[in-house]
Design an enzyme around this catalytic site. Structure first.
Site, mmCIF file in Angstrom:
data_model
loop_
_atom_site.group_PDB
_atom_site.id
_atom_site.type_symbol
_atom_site.label_atom_id
_atom_site.label_comp_id
_atom_site.label_asym_id
_atom_site.label_seq_id
_atom_site.Cartn_x
_atom_site.Cartn_y
_atom_site.Cartn_z
ATOM 1 N N LYS A 185 12.279 0.921 1.388
ATOM 2 C CA LYS A 185 11.666 -0.397 1.183
ATOM 3 C C LYS A 185 10.371 -0.160 0.413
ATOM 4 C CE LYS A 185 9.064 -3.401 2.038
ATOM 5 N NZ LYS A 185 8.172 -3.925 0.968
ATOM 6 N N GLU A 260 1.454 7.982 6.831
ATOM 7 C CA GLU A 260 0.524 8.495 5.811
ATOM 8 C C GLU A 260 -0.341 7.314 5.411
ATOM 9 O OE1 GLU A 260 0.416 11.574 4.813
ATOM 10 O OE2 GLU A 260 2.356 12.391 5.360
ATOM 11 N N CYS A 295 -4.862 7.408 -2.154
ATOM 12 C CA CYS A 295 -5.189 7.550 -0.727
ATOM 13 C C CYS A 295 -6.201 8.669 -0.506
ATOM 14 C CB CYS A 295 -3.930 7.828 0.060
ATOM 15 S SG CYS A 295 -2.978 9.184 -0.624
ATOM 16 N N GLU A 394 -12.260 2.149 3.038
ATOM 17 C CA GLU A 394 -11.519 2.515 1.829
ATOM 18 C C GLU A 394 -11.522 1.328 0.861
ATOM 19 O OE1 GLU A 394 -7.145 2.679 2.135
ATOM 20 O OE2 GLU A 394 -7.266 4.609 1.113
HETATM 21 N N1 LIG Z 1 -1.771 9.053 2.958
HETATM 22 C C1 LIG Z 1 -1.013 8.909 1.910
HETATM 23 O O1 LIG Z 1 -0.269 9.795 1.538
HETATM 24 C C2 LIG Z 1 -1.039 7.631 1.127
HETATM 25 C C3 LIG Z 1 -0.433 7.602 -0.135
HETATM 26 C C4 LIG Z 1 -0.471 6.413 -0.867
HETATM 27 C C5 LIG Z 1 -1.090 5.284 -0.328
HETATM 28 N N2 LIG Z 1 -1.658 5.341 0.890
HETATM 29 C C6 LIG Z 1 -2.356 4.172 1.432
HETATM 30 O O2 LIG Z 1 -1.612 2.990 1.150
HETATM 31 C C7 LIG Z 1 -2.486 1.880 1.045
HETATM 32 C C8 LIG Z 1 -2.168 1.086 -0.194
HETATM 33 O O3 LIG Z 1 -0.836 0.760 -0.193
HETATM 34 P P1 LIG Z 1 -0.328 -0.693 0.123
HETATM 35 O O4 LIG Z 1 -1.402 -1.690 -0.144
HETATM 36 O O5 LIG Z 1 0.995 -0.832 -0.539
HETATM 37 O O6 LIG Z 1 -0.137 -0.647 1.700
HETATM 38 P P2 LIG Z 1 0.496 -1.782 2.610
HETATM 39 O O7 LIG Z 1 0.307 -1.296 3.991
HETATM 40 O O8 LIG Z 1 0.039 -3.116 2.251
HETATM 41 O O9 LIG Z 1 2.045 -1.744 2.227
HETATM 42 C C9 LIG Z 1 2.805 -0.564 2.323
HETATM 43 C C10 LIG Z 1 4.249 -0.932 2.551
HETATM 44 O O10 LIG Z 1 4.396 -1.534 3.834
HETATM 45 C C11 LIG Z 1 5.133 -2.736 3.729
HETATM 46 N N3 LIG Z 1 4.761 -3.611 4.831
HETATM 47 C C12 LIG Z 1 3.743 -4.513 4.897
HETATM 48 N N4 LIG Z 1 3.732 -5.131 6.098
HETATM 49 C C13 LIG Z 1 4.744 -4.604 6.817
HETATM 50 C C14 LIG Z 1 5.232 -4.812 8.139
HETATM 51 N N5 LIG Z 1 4.665 -5.696 8.966
HETATM 52 N N6 LIG Z 1 6.269 -4.081 8.561
HETATM 53 C C15 LIG Z 1 6.855 -3.169 7.749
HETATM 54 N N7 LIG Z 1 6.453 -2.932 6.487
HETATM 55 C C16 LIG Z 1 5.403 -3.636 6.021
HETATM 56 C C17 LIG Z 1 4.765 -3.234 2.342
HETATM 57 O O11 LIG Z 1 5.677 -4.198 1.896
HETATM 58 C C18 LIG Z 1 4.798 -1.947 1.547
HETATM 59 O O12 LIG Z 1 6.109 -1.592 1.211
HETATM 60 C C19 LIG Z 1 -3.879 2.455 1.012
HETATM 61 O O13 LIG Z 1 -4.499 2.305 2.261
HETATM 62 C C20 LIG Z 1 -3.626 3.931 0.736
HETATM 63 O O14 LIG Z 1 -4.637 4.772 1.154
HETATM 64 C C21 LIG Z 1 -1.642 6.479 1.626
HETATM 65 C C1 LIG Z 2 -1.821 13.593 -5.255
HETATM 66 N N1 LIG Z 2 -1.561 12.384 -5.970
HETATM 67 C C2 LIG Z 2 -0.649 12.639 -7.060
HETATM 68 C C3 LIG Z 2 -2.812 11.892 -6.451
HETATM 69 C C4 LIG Z 2 -0.863 11.432 -5.118
HETATM 70 C C5 LIG Z 2 -1.632 11.012 -3.928
HETATM 71 C C6 LIG Z 2 -0.840 10.056 -3.110
HETATM 72 C C7 LIG Z 2 -1.712 9.081 -2.454
HETATM 73 O O1 LIG Z 2 -2.124 8.065 -2.888
#
Ligand SMILES: NC(=O)c1ccc[n+]([C@@H]2O[C@H](COP(=O)([O-])OP(=O)(O)OC[C@H]3O[C@@H](n4cnc5c(N)ncnc54)[C@H](O)[C@@H]3O)[C@@H](O)[C@H]2O)c1
Ligand SMILES: C[N+](C)(C)CCCC=O
Ligand code: NA
Length: 504
Positions: A185, A260, A295, A394
């Site tokens: 998803k 994550e 992230c 963040e």
């Molecule tokens: N730690 C990592 O590896 C990593 C990597 C990339 C992004 N991130 C984090 O992701 C965030 C940004 O991404 P985003 O805005 O897409 O996050 P988000 O939490 O808004 O959405 C992530 C996913 O969750 C889904 N979602 C939303 N509500 C849900 C629910 N109630 N139940 C199930 N699924 C649901 C969304 O549709 C989307 O697919 C930032 O906080 C970033 O730090 C972390």
């Molecule tokens: C390491 N990269 C490529 C920056 C990916 C980080 C994933 C989190 O946002």
């Protein structure tokens, strides 16, 4: 709107190896972050589609063409997917750039990483065949034991928009390598390339149901996946707030999750660095790559006081060279924020920092030459204190906040002064000091003299509010394996715990 050399395909949900219209026939517009125009649409799945996809996944596991495959057979599919990604690399990079505003250069980089991840997990899938059954020698005559590593079952993979296809791949590739059946998803804000992964799976003949791709809104398509009784695990990457909802819903079924989540990572710069420009460039890259929507972005610069003014002056000079433009333009180094919602959030963080008494050293606004699109200038904020929102939360935008320190102890305290625990970076030529920081940093990822380079072989994940579990490397594969112990009694003699009636 003129879209250079690329057509956005119109797709349905990818279920059971086929394109399938959502039961409720809903669709979500794709809005270009660079122009604010509608450039296409994606299907919007609901609970009904989740049920159909979970059924398809369960059938795939029960069928020999997926459920009885060896790792070597699955590796062939993974390698075929990698090859198709590379074949379509330039188109996929453009699609991703159009969808989420990532610069074309970074999007092409990501496609290489996507292909490399599929290749890497193909290797691990092959290696799994010899590790599937591991004898454990108890040095006992009457027992023989072994441990089986089996696919966990049907897994739900919920991913964000900042690295749309890469974050999906970090989960899809190991899940398929392990032999699971998966339902992906992706984020409603950037799903185009994940849908193209569906087309690639169809083309390489991945058995139906092994991977299903449901685009749609979080509460409508993600939440039913989390609470579905026949989904055995949820692997999630996204925001902390959604992570809490997912963990809460999964807890009702005692369903395992890996999370994550976000970060507010520090980069600590010492005055003994040999090359100021090297440290300046990593500081910029660590916070402004992907317009800061990373992230692990090192968005808190913790700078030794003795070099602070010289370092900041150099940062300002380097920032002038950052080309802000349509992300598809050559040499663009900073594209727009993904959506109007995220754009407003970033600007609000900046204005709150000002209200709280911080100084906007540079940036802080829309670049004047960009009349449309969700663009924010690279922003540096000084005069920050540790109770300010800009220090604690963040931002997920190109915003760096700065604090200075005098002593090593002070630097460690500032670095760990966060609820998050994803990554930390240190710039210093003193190797022993770097070792001390490795021990002291409360994060899952540590960079010495750089920030952000990421390799598929290494574990990726955090602690504290950045979540738990690890993607990538062999740890990424473990996420999708069930460990089963088998204990066999090999003696012909009775156990003799009870008195045998035949001996009475
Ligand atoms: N730690 C990592 O590896 C990593 C990597 C990339 C992004 N991130 C984090 O992701 C965030 C940004 O991404 P985003 O805005 O897409 O996050 P988000 O939490 O808004 O959405 C992530 C996913 O969750 C889904 N979602 C939303 N509500 C849900 C629910 N109630 N139940 C199930 N699924 C649901 C969304 O549709 C989307 O697919 C930032 O906080 C970033 O730090 C972390
Ligand atoms: C390491 N990269 C490529 C920056 C990916 C980080 C994933 C989190 O946002
Ligand atoms: Na989009």
């Amino acid at each position: 709107m003129a879209i250079p050399n690329v057509r956005i395909p119109s797709r349905q949900l990818y279920i059971d190896g086929e394109w399938r219209e959502p039961v409720k026939k809903n669709r979500i517009p794709i809005i270009s972050p660079a122009t604010e125009e509608i450039i296409g649409e994606i299907p919007a799945a609901t609970e009904e589609d989740v049920d159909i996809a979970v059924e398809a996944a369960r059938r795939a596991l029960a069928r020999d063409d997926w459920g009885s495959t060896t790792g070597a057979q699955r590796a062939k599919y993974l390698r075929a997917i990698a090859a198709k990604i590379l074949e379509r690399k330039s188109e996929l990079a453009k699609l991703e750039s159009l969808d989420c505003g990532k610069t074309l250069f970074e999007a092409a980089w990501d496609m290489d990483d996507v292909a490399a991840s599929f290749e890497y997990y193909a290797d691990l899938a092959e290696a799994l065949d010899s590790k599937r059954k591991t004898p454990v020698d108890l040095h006992l005559d009457s027992f023989k034991t072994y441990v089986l590593r089996e696919p966990l079952g049907v897994v739900g993979l919920i991913t964000p928009w900042n690295y749309p296809l890469l974050m999906a791949t970090w989960k899809v590739a190991p899940a398929l390598a392990a032999g699971c059946a998966a339902i992906l998803k992706p984020s409603e804000l950037a799903s185009i390339t994940c849908l193209e992964l569906g087309e690639i799976c169809r083309e390489v003949g991945l058995p139906p149901g092994a991977l299903n791709i449901l685009t749609g809104l979080g509460p409508e398509a993600g939440a039913p996946l989390v609470s579905h009784p026949h989904v055995d695990k949820i692997a999630f990457t996204g925001s902390g707030a959604t992570g809490v909802k997912i963990m809460t819903a999964a807890a009702q079924l005692v369903k395992p999750v890996t999370l994550e989540l976000g970060g507010k990572s520090p980069i600590v710069v010492f005055d003994d660095i040999d090359n100021l420009d090297l440290a300046v460039e990593w500081t910029l890259f660590g916070c402004f790559a992907n317009a800061g929507q990373v992230c692990s972005a090192t968005s808190r610069l913790i700078l030794q006081e003795s070099i602070a003014s010289e370092f900041l002056e150099r940062l300002l000079l380097w920032i002038k060279n950052i080309k802000i433009s349509d992300p598809l333009e050559e040499d663009c180094k900073l594209g727009p924020i993904v959506s109007s919602g995220q754009y407003e959030k970033v600007l609000k963080f900046i204005s709150k920092a000002k209200d709280e008494g911080a100084t906007i050293l540079c940036g802080g606004e829309r670049p004047q030459h960009m009349k449309k699109g969700y663009y924010v200038q690279p922003t540096i904020i000084t005069d920050v204190n540790t109770s300010m929102e800009i220090w604690k939360e963040e931002v997920f935008g190109p915003v760096l906040c700065v604090k200075t320190f005098k002593t090593e102890e002070e630097a460690i305290e500032l670095a760990n002064d966060t609820k998050y625990g994803l990554a930390s970076a240190i710039m210093s030529k003193d190797v022993e000091r770097c070792e001390r920081f490795t021990k002291a940093f409360q994060t899952g990822i540590i960079w010495f003299n750089c920030s952000q380079p990421t390799f598929t072989q290494l574990p990726w994940g955090g602690r504290k509010r950045s979540g738990f579990g690890r993607d990538l490397g062999e740890w990424g594969l473990e996420n999708y394996l069930n460990i089963k112990q088998v204990t066999q009694y090999t003696s012909v003699e009775p156990w003799a715990f009870y008195k045998s009636p035949s001996k009475v």
